[in-house]
Design a protein around this motif. Structure first.
Motif, PDB file in Angstrom:
ATOM      1  N   ARG A  17       0.922  -1.202  -0.052  1.00  0.00           N
ATOM      2  CA  ARG A  17       0.166  -0.025  -0.066  1.00  0.00           C
ATOM      3  C   ARG A  17       0.868   1.385  -0.127  1.00  0.00           C
ATOM      4  O   ARG A  17       1.785   1.395   0.596  1.00  0.00           O
ATOM      5  CB  ARG A  17      -1.167   0.026   1.273  1.00  0.00           C
ATOM      6  N   MET A  18       0.745   2.161  -1.003  1.00  0.00           N
ATOM      7  CA  MET A  18       1.336   3.070  -1.095  1.00  0.00           C
ATOM      8  C   MET A  18       1.044   4.446  -1.193  1.00  0.00           C
ATOM      9  O   MET A  18      -0.117   4.682  -1.174  1.00  0.00           O
ATOM     10  CB  MET A  18       1.957   3.094  -2.602  1.00  0.00           C
ATOM     11  N   LEU A  19       1.799   5.394  -0.811  1.00  0.00           N
ATOM     12  CA  LEU A  19       1.403   6.946  -0.762  1.00  0.00           C
ATOM     13  C   LEU A  19       2.357   7.666  -1.715  1.00  0.00           C
ATOM     14  O   LEU A  19       3.608   7.344  -1.694  1.00  0.00           O
ATOM     15  CB  LEU A  19       1.446   7.629   0.579  1.00  0.00           C
ATOM     16  N   VAL A  20       1.995   8.296  -2.860  1.00  0.00           N
ATOM     17  CA  VAL A  20       2.755   8.776  -3.789  1.00  0.00           C
ATOM     18  C   VAL A  20       2.445  10.229  -4.141  1.00  0.00           C
ATOM     19  O   VAL A  20       1.067  10.780  -3.905  1.00  0.00           O
ATOM     20  CB  VAL A  20       2.330   8.112  -5.182  1.00  0.00           C
ATOM     21  N   ASP A  21       3.354  11.088  -4.743  1.00  0.00           N
ATOM     22  CA  ASP A  21       3.157  12.522  -4.869  1.00  0.00           C
ATOM     23  C   ASP A  21       4.451  13.142  -5.610  1.00  0.00           C
ATOM     24  O   ASP A  21       5.514  12.270  -5.713  1.00  0.00           O
ATOM     25  CB  ASP A  21       2.977  13.272  -3.422  1.00  0.00           C
ATOM     26  N   THR A  60      10.917  18.317  -8.848  1.00  0.00           N
ATOM     27  CA  THR A  60      11.453  17.179  -9.669  1.00  0.00           C
ATOM     28  C   THR A  60      11.883  15.889  -8.852  1.00  0.00           C
ATOM     29  O   THR A  60      12.549  15.482  -9.249  1.00  0.00           O
ATOM     30  CB  THR A  60      12.933  17.743 -10.026  1.00  0.00           C
ATOM     31  N   GLN A  61      10.879  15.847  -7.760  1.00  0.00           N
ATOM     32  CA  GLN A  61      11.159  14.743  -6.981  1.00  0.00           C
ATOM     33  C   GLN A  61       9.789  13.892  -7.091  1.00  0.00           C
ATOM     34  O   GLN A  61       8.706  14.451  -6.482  1.00  0.00           O
ATOM     35  CB  GLN A  61      11.376  15.131  -5.457  1.00  0.00           C
ATOM     36  N   LEU A  62       9.632  12.636  -7.093  1.00  0.00           N
ATOM     37  CA  LEU A  62       8.506  11.680  -7.118  1.00  0.00           C
ATOM     38  C   LEU A  62       8.671  10.830  -5.589  1.00  0.00           C
ATOM     39  O   LEU A  62       9.499  10.099  -5.651  1.00  0.00           O
ATOM     40  CB  LEU A  62       8.745  10.601  -8.277  1.00  0.00           C
ATOM     41  N   ASP A  63       7.944  11.255  -4.805  1.00  0.00           N
ATOM     42  CA  ASP A  63       7.898  10.718  -3.640  1.00  0.00           C
ATOM     43  C   ASP A  63       7.108   9.406  -3.536  1.00  0.00           C
ATOM     44  O   ASP A  63       5.837   9.309  -3.961  1.00  0.00           O
ATOM     45  CB  ASP A  63       7.175  11.529  -2.382  1.00  0.00           C
ATOM     46  N   LEU A  64       7.562   8.165  -3.051  1.00  0.00           N
ATOM     47  CA  LEU A  64       6.868   6.966  -2.945  1.00  0.00           C
ATOM     48  C   LEU A  64       7.150   6.309  -1.609  1.00  0.00           C
ATOM     49  O   LEU A  64       8.322   5.688  -1.392  1.00  0.00           O
ATOM     50  CB  LEU A  64       7.618   6.066  -4.099  1.00  0.00           C
ATOM     51  N   THR A  65       6.227   6.263  -0.867  1.00  0.00           N
ATOM     52  CA  THR A  65       6.301   5.746   0.442  1.00  0.00           C
ATOM     53  C   THR A  65       5.327   4.753   0.762  1.00  0.00           C
ATOM     54  O   THR A  65       4.058   4.564   0.456  1.00  0.00           O
ATOM     55  CB  THR A  65       5.973   6.780   1.618  1.00  0.00           C
ATOM     56  N   ASP A 110       7.639   0.754   4.834  1.00  0.00           N
ATOM     57  CA  ASP A 110       8.416   2.201   5.243  1.00  0.00           C
ATOM     58  C   ASP A 110       8.269   2.332   6.728  1.00  0.00           C
ATOM     59  O   ASP A 110       6.942   2.106   7.267  1.00  0.00           O
ATOM     60  CB  ASP A 110       8.366   3.335   4.384  1.00  0.00           C
ATOM     61  N   PRO A 111       9.163   2.945   7.512  1.00  0.00           N
ATOM     62  CA  PRO A 111       8.913   3.404   9.103  1.00  0.00           C
ATOM     63  C   PRO A 111       8.213   4.581   8.947  1.00  0.00           C
ATOM     64  O   PRO A 111       8.838   5.743   9.491  1.00  0.00           O
ATOM     65  CB  PRO A 111      10.359   3.437   9.230  1.00  0.00           C
ATOM     66  N   VAL A 112       6.953   4.592   8.639  1.00  0.00           N
ATOM     67  CA  VAL A 112       6.063   5.568   8.837  1.00  0.00           C
ATOM     68  C   VAL A 112       4.689   5.107   9.445  1.00  0.00           C
ATOM     69  O   VAL A 112       4.274   3.824   9.302  1.00  0.00           O
ATOM     70  CB  VAL A 112       5.614   6.408   7.565  1.00  0.00           C
ATOM     71  N   GLN A 169       2.063   9.342   6.273  1.00  0.00           N
ATOM     72  CA  GLN A 169       2.977  10.647   6.005  1.00  0.00           C
ATOM     73  C   GLN A 169       4.079  10.161   4.978  1.00  0.00           C
ATOM     74  O   GLN A 169       4.006   8.702   4.905  1.00  0.00           O
ATOM     75  CB  GLN A 169       3.433  11.037   7.200  1.00  0.00           C
ATOM     76  N   PHE A 170       4.839  10.910   4.532  1.00  0.00           N
ATOM     77  CA  PHE A 170       5.931  10.289   3.592  1.00  0.00           C
ATOM     78  C   PHE A 170       7.081  10.174   4.255  1.00  0.00           C
ATOM     79  O   PHE A 170       7.469  10.732   5.391  1.00  0.00           O
ATOM     80  CB  PHE A 170       6.210  11.444   2.302  1.00  0.00           C
ATOM     81  N   ASP A 171       7.953   9.200   3.981  1.00  0.00           N
ATOM     82  CA  ASP A 171       9.213   8.761   4.367  1.00  0.00           C
ATOM     83  C   ASP A 171      10.224   9.649   3.261  1.00  0.00           C
ATOM     84  O   ASP A 171      10.296   9.616   2.282  1.00  0.00           O
ATOM     85  CB  ASP A 171       9.696   7.331   4.172  1.00  0.00           C
TER      86      ASP A 171
END
Length: 195
Positions: free
Chosen positions: A157-161, A165-170, A174-176, A186-188
């Protein structure tokens, strides 16, 4: 790692398709169709963040080193199609190439909110295709059939944004903190790709 198969990868291109797996008792994100225009910020070619150019312990044979050549992201069917191209090497400098492995995942995209951010989505990516070739290298041997682990996204299960110039993929690994459905809340800050 659980070695289950040994495959020799040579010049011919081998294709593996992912099969549906067992159930998961936790509720999943509802199906949705997001307009392609809303996903435009995600599209393009992404690369590893600095410091991740050559890594030990390739997921499908830990004897090899590997690096992400690129992640190609395109809007498709109300979600995203992400193709990870990973080069495999014999050495820690990633100079002696053995071959190339690609993994294609489909990401359903469900809008969500995270404090201080806009354009955030939840997703449960699923592997749709893996390919392997020597790609100008000597070929490589796998100790495990590709199952989407190289992307660290398949079945999670992912959180993306996208921010600049950065693609955040948590992911849920991950430790969140996670919500009651197992999605990150929240994002890592250490998990991202760059253009």
């Amino acid at each position: 790692m659980k070695p289950s198969h040994t495959l020799l990868c040579t010049l011919p291109l081998f294709l593996f398709t992912a099969c549906g797996g067992g159930g998961d008792d936790a509720p999943s994100a509802p199906p949705t169709t997001v307009p392609a225009a809303a996903l435009a910020a995600f599209e393009g070619i992404w690369h590893s963040k600095p410091g991740m150019e050559c890594l030990p312990g390739f997921d499908y044979n830990p004897a090899y080193f590997f690096r992400l050549r690129e992640a190609l992201v395109a809007a498709a069917g109300g979600g995203l199609e992400v193709t990870f191209a990973v080069e495999i090497f014999d050495d820690a400098a990633c100079a002696n190439k053995r071959g190339l492995l690609t993994e294609r995942l489909m990401m359903n995209m469900v809008p969500t909110t995270v404090s201080g951010r806009t354009g955030v989505y939840r997703s449960e990516p699923s592997l749709t295709l893996s390919t392997m070739s020597a790609d100008g290298g000597a070929g490589f041997t796998l100790t495990k059939v590709p199952d989407g682990e190289v992307s660290d996204m398949n079945g999670r299960r992912m959180l993306v944004d996208v921010v600049g110039t950065q693609l955040d993929l948590t992911s849920s690994d991950d430790p969140v903190p996670l919500d009651t459905q197992g999605f990150p809340t929240q994002f890592d800050a250490n998990k991202y790709l760059v253009r």
